[in-house]
Design an enzyme around this catalytic site. Structure first.
Site, mmCIF file in Angstrom:
data_model
loop_
_atom_site.group_PDB
_atom_site.id
_atom_site.type_symbol
_atom_site.label_atom_id
_atom_site.label_comp_id
_atom_site.label_asym_id
_atom_site.label_seq_id
_atom_site.Cartn_x
_atom_site.Cartn_y
_atom_site.Cartn_z
ATOM 1 N N ASP A 75 39.319 -2.421 2.545
ATOM 2 C CA ASP A 75 40.168 -2.990 1.499
ATOM 3 C C ASP A 75 41.403 -3.582 2.145
ATOM 4 O O ASP A 75 41.866 -3.099 3.182
ATOM 5 C CB ASP A 75 40.534 -1.952 0.434
ATOM 6 C CG ASP A 75 41.317 -0.773 0.986
ATOM 7 O OD1 ASP A 75 42.555 -0.863 1.081
ATOM 8 O OD2 ASP A 75 40.684 0.260 1.321
ATOM 9 N N GLU A 166 48.288 5.996 -7.991
ATOM 10 C CA GLU A 166 48.775 6.967 -7.016
ATOM 11 C C GLU A 166 50.259 7.185 -7.254
ATOM 12 O O GLU A 166 50.807 6.727 -8.249
ATOM 13 C CB GLU A 166 48.484 6.502 -5.596
ATOM 14 C CG GLU A 166 48.962 5.081 -5.271
ATOM 15 C CD GLU A 166 48.530 4.617 -3.880
ATOM 16 O OE1 GLU A 166 49.158 5.085 -2.912
ATOM 17 O OE2 GLU A 166 47.588 3.805 -3.777
#
Length: 272
Positions: A75, A166
């Protein structure tokens, strides 16, 4: 192999200009009486950065002793700039996720090169959104994501979008309690599904889910899990997920990910 994983496989087998927007911190994006507004300023956070700061990482170069997957991927975000996709393809990477947006005021300036470049070398690719519950509602951010690179097409090479959730910039839960956080995630998920017909992948860490949702919020029957854990195994998973679909297991020399089945199943996930 667990029956839960086979159940997932059967279900899937059958079947960018930066702007600022004045938004409201609510679970669904609508303003409620007495609530204050906050400016959704441009920002750029990298997938997993707060998780690595919170949970720690192994020594550089450490890799899992085993990876329960047969498809490797990576990613990227603007931190990588223009990516040499041919080199990663030659190294065996078969899929990529690219950061598209954050909040409702940031788009990745390198998104086009990264998203299209991965596609053109043959990778199956998808986009991800860095969630900011402190800035605006979940539905508003899902809309922004879907219209700024996070959409989905049934071409067999586009993965469903991912919500990266997150710790916040201050290593907190964005000032939300557990039930409000779950409601925010659900609002994002429901709106993304309404826009694209696909449920978004949820990227998170078990430690974050425990702290910021209080181990509540069952998304296991709809949303594929992308777990972040930099260790020799994925470890315990967040609430109610019996298995992971993606695992981010390293950030050296770039974020390393694995898909939990073979390439044919990855193509099924892309096709929907």
């Amino acid at each position: 192999m667990s029956s839960a994983r086979w159940g997932w496989r059967r279900r899937f087998g059958a079947a960018l200009a930066v702007s600022a927007a004045l938004t409201v911190v609510t679970a669904g994006g609508a303003q409620a009486a007495g609530e204050t507004t906050t400016t959704d300023t441009s920002d750029n956070h990298q997938m997993g950065a707060s998780i690595r700061a919170h949970d720690g990482v192994p020594q550089p170069g450490a890799v899992p002793s085993s990876v329960d997957a047969s498809v490797p991927g990576i990613d990227v975000s603007s931190y990588q700039g223009s990516v040499n996709w041919a080199s990663y393809w030659s190294a065996g990477k078969k899929f990529a996720y690219v950061k598209a947006t954050e909040g409702t005021g940031y788009t990745n300036p390198d998104f086009t090169q990264q998203y299209n470049g991965s596609y053109h070398v043959g990778m199956i690719r998808g986009a991800y959104h860095y969630g900011r519950p402190d800035l605006s509602g979940g539905a508003a951010q899902a809309d922004y994501f879907a219209t700024h690179g996070g959409g989905w097409s049934k071409d067999g090479k586009t993965l469903p979008g991912t919500l990266d959730i997150e710790w916040g910039p201050n290593s907190d839960c964005y000032g939300l309690g557990a039930s409000a956080m779950v409601a925010w995630i659900k609002a994002f998920s429901d709106e993304y599904h309404r826009k694209t017909t696909r449920w978004p992948v949820i990227y998170t860490a078990t430690s974050w889910w425990s702290e910021c949702t209080g181990n509540t919020g069952d998304f296991s029957s709809t949303n594929p899990l992308w777990v972040a854990r930099y260790a020799s195994s994925a470890g315990p998973l967040p609430y109610r997920w019996g298995f992971y679909t993606f695992w981010q297991y390293s950030s050296t020399p770039i974020d390393q990910d694995s898909f939990s089945a073979d390439i044919s199943r990855l193509k099924v996930l892309a096709t929907g």
